[in-house]
Motif scaffolding. Sequence first.
Motif, PDB file in Angstrom:
ATOM      1  N   CYS A 160       0.816  -1.213   0.000  1.00 53.05           N
ATOM      2  CA  CYS A 160       0.000   0.000   0.000  1.00 53.05           C
ATOM      3  C   CYS A 160       0.851   1.265   0.000  1.00 53.05           C
ATOM      4  O   CYS A 160       0.373   2.335   0.367  1.00 53.05           O
ATOM      5  CB  CYS A 160      -0.953   0.004   1.193  1.00 53.05           C
ATOM      6  SG  CYS A 160      -0.127  -0.202   2.757  1.00 53.05           S
ATOM      7  N   SER A 210       2.737  13.411  12.009  1.00 50.65           N
ATOM      8  CA  SER A 210       2.542  13.574  10.567  1.00 50.65           C
ATOM      9  C   SER A 210       2.684  12.241   9.848  1.00 50.65           C
ATOM     10  O   SER A 210       1.890  11.907   8.959  1.00 50.65           O
ATOM     11  CB  SER A 210       3.550  14.585  10.010  1.00 50.65           C
ATOM     12  OG  SER A 210       3.338  15.865  10.553  1.00 50.65           O
ATOM     13  N   HIS A 211       3.710  11.461  10.255  1.00 50.07           N
ATOM     14  CA  HIS A 211       3.897  10.140   9.657  1.00 50.07           C
ATOM     15  C   HIS A 211       2.697   9.240   9.944  1.00 50.07           C
ATOM     16  O   HIS A 211       2.229   8.511   9.067  1.00 50.07           O
ATOM     17  CB  HIS A 211       5.177   9.495  10.188  1.00 50.07           C
ATOM     18  CG  HIS A 211       6.424   9.993   9.527  1.00 50.07           C
ATOM     19  ND1 HIS A 211       6.615   9.953   8.165  1.00 50.07           N
ATOM     20  CD2 HIS A 211       7.562  10.523  10.055  1.00 50.07           C
ATOM     21  CE1 HIS A 211       7.810  10.439   7.865  1.00 50.07           C
ATOM     22  NE2 HIS A 211       8.405  10.800   9.002  1.00 50.07           N
ATOM     23  N   GLU A 269       8.041   4.967   7.289  1.00 51.25           N
ATOM     24  CA  GLU A 269       6.717   4.584   7.777  1.00 51.25           C
ATOM     25  C   GLU A 269       6.706   3.139   8.249  1.00 51.25           C
ATOM     26  O   GLU A 269       6.018   2.813   9.229  1.00 51.25           O
ATOM     27  CB  GLU A 269       5.678   4.815   6.673  1.00 51.25           C
ATOM     28  CG  GLU A 269       5.395   6.293   6.441  1.00 51.25           C
ATOM     29  CD  GLU A 269       4.629   6.562   5.150  1.00 51.25           C
ATOM     30  OE1 GLU A 269       4.182   7.716   4.978  1.00 51.25           O
ATOM     31  OE2 GLU A 269       4.493   5.635   4.321  1.00 51.25           O
ATOM     32  N   PHE A 293      -2.043   6.149   8.526  1.00 49.48           N
ATOM     33  CA  PHE A 293      -3.470   5.849   8.713  1.00 49.48           C
ATOM     34  C   PHE A 293      -4.235   6.062   7.404  1.00 49.48           C
ATOM     35  O   PHE A 293      -5.138   5.287   7.062  1.00 49.48           O
ATOM     36  CB  PHE A 293      -4.061   6.738   9.807  1.00 49.48           C
ATOM     37  CG  PHE A 293      -3.558   6.426  11.201  1.00 49.48           C
ATOM     38  CD1 PHE A 293      -2.697   5.361  11.438  1.00 49.48           C
ATOM     39  CD2 PHE A 293      -3.950   7.209  12.280  1.00 49.48           C
ATOM     40  CE1 PHE A 293      -2.248   5.076  12.720  1.00 49.48           C
ATOM     41  CE2 PHE A 293      -3.507   6.935  13.574  1.00 49.48           C
ATOM     42  CZ  PHE A 293      -2.639   5.862  13.778  1.00 49.48           C
ATOM     43  N   ARG A 294      -3.863   7.125   6.662  1.00 48.41           N
ATOM     44  CA  ARG A 294      -4.550   7.412   5.401  1.00 48.41           C
ATOM     45  C   ARG A 294      -4.269   6.302   4.377  1.00 48.41           C
ATOM     46  O   ARG A 294      -5.183   5.839   3.684  1.00 48.41           O
ATOM     47  CB  ARG A 294      -4.072   8.766   4.857  1.00 48.41           C
ATOM     48  CG  ARG A 294      -4.681   9.154   3.510  1.00 48.41           C
ATOM     49  CD  ARG A 294      -4.238  10.553   3.102  1.00 48.41           C
ATOM     50  NE  ARG A 294      -2.785  10.695   3.144  1.00 48.41           N
ATOM     51  CZ  ARG A 294      -1.982  10.299   2.148  1.00 48.41           C
ATOM     52  NH1 ARG A 294      -2.486   9.746   1.065  1.00 48.41           N
ATOM     53  NH2 ARG A 294      -0.684  10.473   2.256  1.00 48.41           N
ATOM     54  N   LYS A 295      -3.014   5.841   4.327  1.00 48.40           N
ATOM     55  CA  LYS A 295      -2.642   4.829   3.333  1.00 48.40           C
ATOM     56  C   LYS A 295      -3.280   3.473   3.610  1.00 48.40           C
ATOM     57  O   LYS A 295      -3.623   2.742   2.686  1.00 48.40           O
ATOM     58  CB  LYS A 295      -1.116   4.690   3.273  1.00 48.40           C
ATOM     59  CG  LYS A 295      -0.411   5.868   2.625  1.00 48.40           C
ATOM     60  CD  LYS A 295       1.106   5.660   2.612  1.00 48.40           C
ATOM     61  CE  LYS A 295       1.808   6.829   1.951  1.00 48.40           C
ATOM     62  NZ  LYS A 295       3.286   6.635   1.912  1.00 48.40           N
ATOM     63  N   TYR A 297      -0.338  10.138  10.550  1.00 47.64           N
ATOM     64  CA  TYR A 297      -1.477  10.596   9.744  1.00 47.64           C
ATOM     65  C   TYR A 297      -1.401   9.998   8.337  1.00 47.64           C
ATOM     66  O   TYR A 297      -2.396   9.490   7.801  1.00 47.64           O
ATOM     67  CB  TYR A 297      -1.487  12.118   9.672  1.00 47.64           C
ATOM     68  CG  TYR A 297      -2.519  12.671   8.708  1.00 47.64           C
ATOM     69  CD1 TYR A 297      -3.864  12.784   9.076  1.00 47.64           C
ATOM     70  CD2 TYR A 297      -2.151  13.053   7.419  1.00 47.64           C
ATOM     71  CE1 TYR A 297      -4.811  13.264   8.183  1.00 47.64           C
ATOM     72  CE2 TYR A 297      -3.090  13.538   6.517  1.00 47.64           C
ATOM     73  CZ  TYR A 297      -4.413  13.648   6.905  1.00 47.64           C
ATOM     74  OH  TYR A 297      -5.337  14.114   6.020  1.00 47.64           O
ATOM     75  N   ASN A 298      -0.187  10.029   7.746  1.00 43.49           N
ATOM     76  CA  ASN A 298      -0.010   9.479   6.399  1.00 43.49           C
ATOM     77  C   ASN A 298      -0.207   7.962   6.386  1.00 43.49           C
ATOM     78  O   ASN A 298      -0.795   7.402   5.451  1.00 43.49           O
ATOM     79  CB  ASN A 298       1.383   9.833   5.866  1.00 43.49           C
ATOM     80  CG  ASN A 298       1.517  11.314   5.549  1.00 43.49           C
ATOM     81  OD1 ASN A 298       0.540  11.955   5.173  1.00 43.49           O
ATOM     82  ND2 ASN A 298       2.708  11.852   5.713  1.00 43.49           N
ATOM     83  N   ASN A 304      -6.005   3.132   5.441  1.00 42.54           N
ATOM     84  CA  ASN A 304      -7.450   3.351   5.594  1.00 42.54           C
ATOM     85  C   ASN A 304      -7.959   2.994   6.992  1.00 42.54           C
ATOM     86  O   ASN A 304      -8.916   2.248   7.166  1.00 42.54           O
ATOM     87  CB  ASN A 304      -8.228   2.560   4.534  1.00 42.54           C
ATOM     88  CG  ASN A 304      -9.678   3.017   4.414  1.00 42.54           C
ATOM     89  OD1 ASN A 304      -9.985   4.181   4.695  1.00 42.54           O
ATOM     90  ND2 ASN A 304     -10.558   2.126   4.016  1.00 42.54           N
ATOM     91  N   HIS A 351      -8.392   4.893  11.220  1.00 39.78           N
ATOM     92  CA  HIS A 351      -8.619   6.201  11.834  1.00 39.78           C
ATOM     93  C   HIS A 351      -7.939   6.375  13.189  1.00 39.78           C
ATOM     94  O   HIS A 351      -7.901   7.495  13.704  1.00 39.78           O
ATOM     95  CB  HIS A 351     -10.127   6.442  11.993  1.00 39.78           C
ATOM     96  CG  HIS A 351     -10.879   6.384  10.696  1.00 39.78           C
ATOM     97  ND1 HIS A 351     -10.800   7.370   9.738  1.00 39.78           N
ATOM     98  CD2 HIS A 351     -11.703   5.428  10.187  1.00 39.78           C
ATOM     99  CE1 HIS A 351     -11.547   7.051   8.706  1.00 39.78           C
ATOM    100  NE2 HIS A 351     -12.118   5.875   8.943  1.00 39.78           N
ATOM    101  N   ASN A 352      -7.415   5.312  13.789  1.00 41.16           N
ATOM    102  CA  ASN A 352      -6.776   5.443  15.092  1.00 41.16           C
ATOM    103  C   ASN A 352      -5.761   4.320  15.300  1.00 41.16           C
ATOM    104  O   ASN A 352      -5.622   3.428  14.452  1.00 41.16           O
ATOM    105  CB  ASN A 352      -7.811   5.458  16.222  1.00 41.16           C
ATOM    106  CG  ASN A 352      -8.729   4.243  16.175  1.00 41.16           C
ATOM    107  OD1 ASN A 352      -8.266   3.105  16.123  1.00 41.16           O
ATOM    108  ND2 ASN A 352     -10.036   4.494  16.192  1.00 41.16           N
TER     109      ASN A 352
END
Length: 230
Positions: A153, A188-189, A159, A194-196, A191-192, A198, A200-201
Amino acid sequence: MSQEKPTGSVYIITEKSPQVQLFADYLNEHTGCPIHIHSPSLPLPNTAPEKVLILIDSDHISIDALPEWQEKLPEALAKSPLAAINIRDMDHALEALSCAQLKGIFYRDESLEIICKGIHALLGGELWMSRGLMGRLILFYRKYQSNAFRPTCGLTNREMEIISLLSNGFSNQQIAEKLFVSEHTVKSHLYNIFRKINVHNRIQALNWIHQNLGPILPNIEISRGLQNQK
């Protein structure tokens, strides 16, 4: 079993019961260490003796709850060795090790004599795990080193480092200190990440790690404290 000189105090994180009290009394008698029974729902004291071992009863703190529980440890106990008791089997042990920075594993059928021996070893700065479990960890380490666990992903090397530390129960501040970056950079890492993937916590991220990467090697020194308990 002959008594040895006390080497520290032990907190058993579990709910009080007559059986637990008998267990604590046995440990006190055969290790010489003060034994404290502490409910998982109550905060631990922010002052502690120089050496403390925390034994977490896996029957009362679930694997999924371990990271959040460890993050709430008071500063005085943040660097104390943690060990899990009442572990069912090796798969359960690997799952626990992937969630928290554990230095010791005690299976449900472990003898009281072995537990006493392990307590002294852990308070002495050693690891306490069976050879079989250590062997499995070494195999996971080799696979991790060869990128066998790299997901598809798009996670970067940095990361992946953070994923590994996250899976071992490190807080944002601890990750920052480990990687020599700011806590803001870690956030920041994350956040990236979690986004990659998918999520949220952190809890969802840990579940994703378990499902997609399997247990990741804890941050331990394999060469130290290798025990042959059986």
